[in-house]
Design a protein around this motif. Structure first.
Motif, mmCIF file in Angstrom:
data_model
loop_
_atom_site.group_PDB
_atom_site.id
_atom_site.type_symbol
_atom_site.label_atom_id
_atom_site.label_comp_id
_atom_site.label_asym_id
_atom_site.label_seq_id
_atom_site.Cartn_x
_atom_site.Cartn_y
_atom_site.Cartn_z
ATOM 1 N N GLU A 115 0.842 -1.184 0.000
ATOM 2 C CA GLU A 115 0.000 0.000 0.000
ATOM 3 C C GLU A 115 0.883 1.242 0.000
ATOM 4 O OE1 GLU A 115 -2.665 -0.094 3.249
ATOM 5 O OE2 GLU A 115 -3.608 -1.996 2.656
ATOM 6 N N VAL A 116 0.495 2.212 -0.817
ATOM 7 C CA VAL A 116 1.298 3.429 -0.983
ATOM 8 C C VAL A 116 0.436 4.627 -0.610
ATOM 9 C CG1 VAL A 116 2.688 4.810 -2.556
ATOM 10 C CG2 VAL A 116 2.588 2.329 -2.836
ATOM 11 N N SER A 117 0.988 5.504 0.223
ATOM 12 C CA SER A 117 0.246 6.690 0.652
ATOM 13 C C SER A 117 0.223 7.727 -0.469
ATOM 14 C CB SER A 117 0.916 7.303 1.882
ATOM 15 O OG SER A 117 2.107 7.984 1.518
ATOM 16 N N PRO A 118 -0.627 8.730 -0.361
ATOM 17 C CA PRO A 118 -0.530 9.872 -1.271
ATOM 18 C C PRO A 118 0.817 10.575 -1.069
ATOM 19 C CG PRO A 118 -2.603 9.886 -0.037
ATOM 20 C CD PRO A 118 -1.728 8.867 0.609
ATOM 21 N N PRO A 119 1.253 11.399 -2.008
ATOM 22 C CA PRO A 119 2.515 12.133 -1.833
ATOM 23 C C PRO A 119 2.479 12.990 -0.576
ATOM 24 C CG PRO A 119 1.735 12.313 -4.091
ATOM 25 C CD PRO A 119 0.628 11.692 -3.306
ATOM 26 N N LEU A 120 3.555 12.971 0.182
ATOM 27 C CA LEU A 120 3.635 13.742 1.420
ATOM 28 C C LEU A 120 4.028 15.184 1.124
ATOM 29 C CD1 LEU A 120 5.632 11.148 3.581
ATOM 30 C CD2 LEU A 120 3.153 11.474 3.494
ATOM 31 N N PRO A 121 3.603 16.128 1.937
ATOM 32 C CA PRO A 121 4.030 17.521 1.759
ATOM 33 C C PRO A 121 5.552 17.635 1.866
ATOM 34 C CG PRO A 121 2.220 17.373 3.342
ATOM 35 C CD PRO A 121 2.681 15.979 3.091
ATOM 36 N N ILE A 122 6.111 18.590 1.153
ATOM 37 C CA ILE A 122 7.568 18.791 1.129
ATOM 38 C C ILE A 122 7.885 20.197 1.633
ATOM 39 C CG2 ILE A 122 9.627 18.917 -0.330
ATOM 40 C CD1 ILE A 122 8.296 16.958 -2.235
ATOM 41 N N HIS A 123 8.894 20.269 2.491
ATOM 42 C CA HIS A 123 9.394 21.557 2.990
ATOM 43 C C HIS A 123 10.869 21.681 2.611
ATOM 44 C CE1 HIS A 123 10.356 24.931 5.554
ATOM 45 N NE2 HIS A 123 11.234 24.218 6.221
ATOM 46 N N PHE A 124 11.257 22.847 2.062
ATOM 47 C CA PHE A 124 12.648 23.108 1.711
ATOM 48 C C PHE A 124 13.260 23.952 2.832
ATOM 49 C CE2 PHE A 124 10.242 22.562 -2.200
ATOM 50 C CZ PHE A 124 10.939 21.520 -2.784
ATOM 51 N N ASN A 125 14.278 23.387 3.496
ATOM 52 C CA ASN A 125 14.649 23.870 4.812
ATOM 53 C C ASN A 125 15.607 25.053 4.837
ATOM 54 O OD1 ASN A 125 14.324 23.521 7.643
ATOM 55 N ND2 ASN A 125 16.406 22.687 7.734
ATOM 56 N N ILE A 146 15.351 20.482 -15.200
ATOM 57 C CA ILE A 146 14.942 21.675 -14.464
ATOM 58 C C ILE A 146 13.902 21.237 -13.445
ATOM 59 C CG2 ILE A 146 13.823 23.936 -14.597
ATOM 60 C CD1 ILE A 146 14.948 24.213 -17.416
ATOM 61 N N LEU A 147 14.179 21.523 -12.165
ATOM 62 C CA LEU A 147 13.287 21.128 -11.087
ATOM 63 C C LEU A 147 12.502 22.341 -10.619
ATOM 64 C CD1 LEU A 147 15.732 19.040 -11.115
ATOM 65 C CD2 LEU A 147 15.163 18.607 -8.722
ATOM 66 N N THR A 148 11.186 22.153 -10.480
ATOM 67 C CA THR A 148 10.298 23.245 -10.085
ATOM 68 C C THR A 148 9.383 22.783 -8.966
ATOM 69 O OG1 THR A 148 10.252 23.987 -12.393
ATOM 70 C CG2 THR A 148 8.629 24.943 -10.906
ATOM 71 N N SER A 149 9.313 23.585 -7.912
ATOM 72 C CA SER A 149 8.425 23.240 -6.783
ATOM 73 C C SER A 149 7.026 23.743 -7.097
ATOM 74 C CB SER A 149 8.941 23.878 -5.497
ATOM 75 O OG SER A 149 9.096 25.279 -5.663
ATOM 76 N N SER A 150 6.370 23.056 -8.024
ATOM 77 C CA SER A 150 5.081 23.536 -8.540
ATOM 78 C C SER A 150 3.916 23.205 -7.628
ATOM 79 C CB SER A 150 4.833 22.934 -9.929
ATOM 80 O OG SER A 150 4.926 21.517 -9.872
ATOM 81 N N ALA A 151 4.105 22.263 -6.712
ATOM 82 C CA ALA A 151 3.026 21.870 -5.808
ATOM 83 C C ALA A 151 3.604 21.642 -4.425
ATOM 84 C CB ALA A 151 2.339 20.605 -6.319
ATOM 85 N N GLU A 152 2.724 21.610 -3.424
ATOM 86 C CA GLU A 152 3.184 21.443 -2.044
ATOM 87 C C GLU A 152 3.775 20.066 -1.803
ATOM 88 O OE1 GLU A 152 0.184 21.233 0.941
ATOM 89 O OE2 GLU A 152 1.454 22.129 2.476
ATOM 90 N N ASN A 153 3.330 19.061 -2.571
ATOM 91 C CA ASN A 153 3.728 17.694 -2.279
ATOM 92 C C ASN A 153 4.560 17.037 -3.372
ATOM 93 O OD1 ASN A 153 1.775 17.453 -4.190
ATOM 94 N ND2 ASN A 153 0.396 16.158 -2.988
ATOM 95 N N SER A 154 5.111 17.815 -4.297
ATOM 96 C CA SER A 154 5.931 17.212 -5.355
ATOM 97 C C SER A 154 6.800 18.269 -6.022
ATOM 98 C CB SER A 154 5.044 16.523 -6.402
ATOM 99 O OG SER A 154 4.273 17.484 -7.103
ATOM 100 N N VAL A 155 7.799 17.767 -6.728
ATOM 101 C CA VAL A 155 8.673 18.619 -7.528
ATOM 102 C C VAL A 155 8.561 18.161 -8.969
ATOM 103 C CG1 VAL A 155 11.062 19.273 -7.995
ATOM 104 C CG2 VAL A 155 10.279 19.046 -5.626
#
Length: 528
Positions: A115-125, A146-155
């Motif tokens: 079982e896999v959870s939904p994506p967890l929120p990400i914080h950039f420290n 190119i990496l973009t923090s377009s959503a709270e829970n993914s890049v």
């Protein structure tokens, strides 16, 4: 009423409750990314998952495109502390993803029994985490993605191209300028200058050095003075505050330096191959503290930490690899090396190198009937200096035990009589973080001198001219011991250590226990 937390699962997933109140849901916990870098063919991500409770066999996993891996706990420092008490230790991880597999989306999930959870929120420290959730923030890895923090829970990860990079920067510039504050306009201007000048910097190898910006005399200056004598095709730059005594000495010696806080200095730092730091938070030392949110993606230098004191205390809360991002740490003793390679710091064995300190080459004892009184500072009274800013004045300082202890000592009648009888003088040296309190101290004896380390005084001169040193636990004790001169440890009960993490440093008081190879700071950074 039960006083034991209760765990369960509902339609929203697992949870922990206490007295009917929900304390924690692991699916809602933010994964903190402490640092990211792209070197040697890998994307390296260091971070932590600050769950207070455990939830069976649920594994934290990283998903990058088709790549996925379970992230095992490294045991690196990641404590949650409240009122001096440790409440919980977060699970920490280091993930290394081959750059050719960096594509699609980057997400963290919890998995158990398929079982896999939904994506967890990400914080950039912080600055070395590369990304933030600011509007249109991105990180370009040239030739890869190119990496973009377009959503709270993914890049979001898109393949790299110069056109995509230009478009991403255009959106970033527009977002910064729309905020229309002096700080954001300054960030936009610096970023524009960076990309306009990048072609001229790209083929240059640049090494940057600095100590306290308003005062040298530390490992950075000594390492720089040696490095500029080497003809190896590498540009070396030392950063100084213009108008200081050291800046005048540099000019008189025909030594170049970059003026702190100028765009020219900042651009050299952003384009550096290697940065040699003697303070934590190099971005602040090199004039980018106010810009750190806006230039995270441009911080790509390798960092060598030469420190300015020995790591004999338990400093994993500030010096662990996730918080610092240091590629190499130079130490003086094998004891430090053993300390820093413990799991709670997170460094690989080869990252901690026993080299000695560059500044030890300037320590040639020439005693001049002087007692040096040099206590360290207290974190509960003052914050460390940042860049060229001085520590703020502590308004109630004169009511503290620290002040009463040392002001009473320098006014002790027996001390004054002994100084007179034996024809000695006492130099009371305030730590740079206590320098703002200089006017609070005074002595009735003309044989007592009071100086702040931020004043126009030379550490090297004070250390070499002193016959004996009195300290509580200041790091300069080791410089003094290196010269084989006697130390007196003054531990007044009324002025205790500011933190329980401080251990006794009195076990290392002789120079034969400190490593000092000749020109020890000329390390081969081509292999970093």
């Amino acid at each position: 009423m039960s006083f034991v937390p209760v765990q369960g699962t509902d339609e929203l997933g697992p949870y922990t409750t206490f007295a009917g109140q929900t304390l924690e849901r692991p699916f809602e916990i933010r994964v903190s990314i402490d640092s990211m870098d792209a070197h040697d063919g890998f994307l390296t991500i260091r971070g932590r998952f600050p769950a207070t409770f455990t939830y069976g066999s649920r594994d934290l996993t990283l998903h990058v495109g088709e790549h996925s891996e379970a992230l095992t706990d490294q045991g690196r420092y990641a404590d949650t502390i409240l009122h001096g008490q440790k409440l919980a230790r977060a699970r920490t991880f280091t993930a290394r993803v081959p750059l050719h597999m960096v594509c699609g989306r980057l997400e963290f999930r919890l998995e158990t029994k398929g079982e896999v959870s939904p994506p967890l929120p990400i914080h950039f420290n912080g600055p070395i985490s590369k990304l933030s959730h600011k509007s249109h923030a991105y990180w370009a890895i040239p030739g890869t993605a190119i990496l973009t923090s377009s959503a709270e829970n993914s890049v979001q990860i898109t393949p790299y191209s110069k056109l995509r990079h230009a478009r991403a920067e255009g959106r970033r510039q527009l977002a910064l300028r729309m905020l229309n504050t002096p700080e954001h306009r300054a960030i936009a201007r610096l970023r524009l200058k960076y990309f306009l000048t990048r072609p001229s910097f790209r083929k240059r190898r640049i090494w940057m050095y600095a100590d306290r910006i308003v005062k040298g005399g530390d490992n950075g200056e000594y390492a720089f003075r040696y490095a500029v004598t080497q003809r190896d095709g590498i540009e070396k730059h030392y950063v100084l505050q213009p108008g200081t005594t050291l800046a005048t000495h540099f000019r008189d010696s025909s030594l170049p330096f970059l003026a702190f806080g100028t765009d020219k200095q900042r651009l050299h730092y952003l384009n550096a191959e290697v940065v040699f730091a003697t303070r934590l938070g190099p971005a602040a030392t090199f004039g980018l503290q106010q810009h750190s949110q806006g230039i995270r993606d441009l911080l790509n230098s390798r960092t060598v930490y030469m420190n300015h004191g020995l790591v004999v205390d338990k400093l994993d809360f500030a010096l662990n690899v996730g918080y610092t991002g240091f590629d190499r740490i130079c130490v003086v003793s094998e004891g430090e090396r053993s300390n820093l390679t413990a799991p709670n710091y997170g460094y690989a064995t080869q990252q901690v190198v026993s080299t000695g300190f560059a500044r030890y080459d300037g320590l040639h004892s020439s005693p001049n009937r002087t007692i040096l009184l040099a206590p360290t500072w207290r974190a509960n009274l003052h914050r460390p200096q940042r860049g060229n800013a001085t520590a703020e004045e502590h308004r109630a300082f004169r009511q503290t035990p620290y002040f009463h202890t040392f002001n009473s000592l320098i006014n002790n009648p027996r001390l004054h009589q002994m100084l007179h009888d034996y024809d000695f003088r006492l130099v009371f040296l305030l730590h740079p973080n206590v320098g703002s309190q200089l006017s609070d101290f005074s002595s009735t004896s003309d044989r007592v001198e009071i100086h702040a380390a931020t004043d126009d005084v030379s550490y090297e001169q004070l250390l070499t001219q002193a016959n004996i040193m009195v300290t509580d636990y200041s790091g300069v004790q080791f410089d003094f011991a290196h010269m084989g001169k006697p130390l007196v440890y003054f531990h007044p009960p009324r002025s205790p250590h500011a933190t329980a993490r401080i251990h006794s440093a009195t076990t290392v008081t002789h120079s034969d226990q400190l490593r000092r190879p000749k020109m020890s700071y000329s390390i081969n950074c081509r292999r970093i």
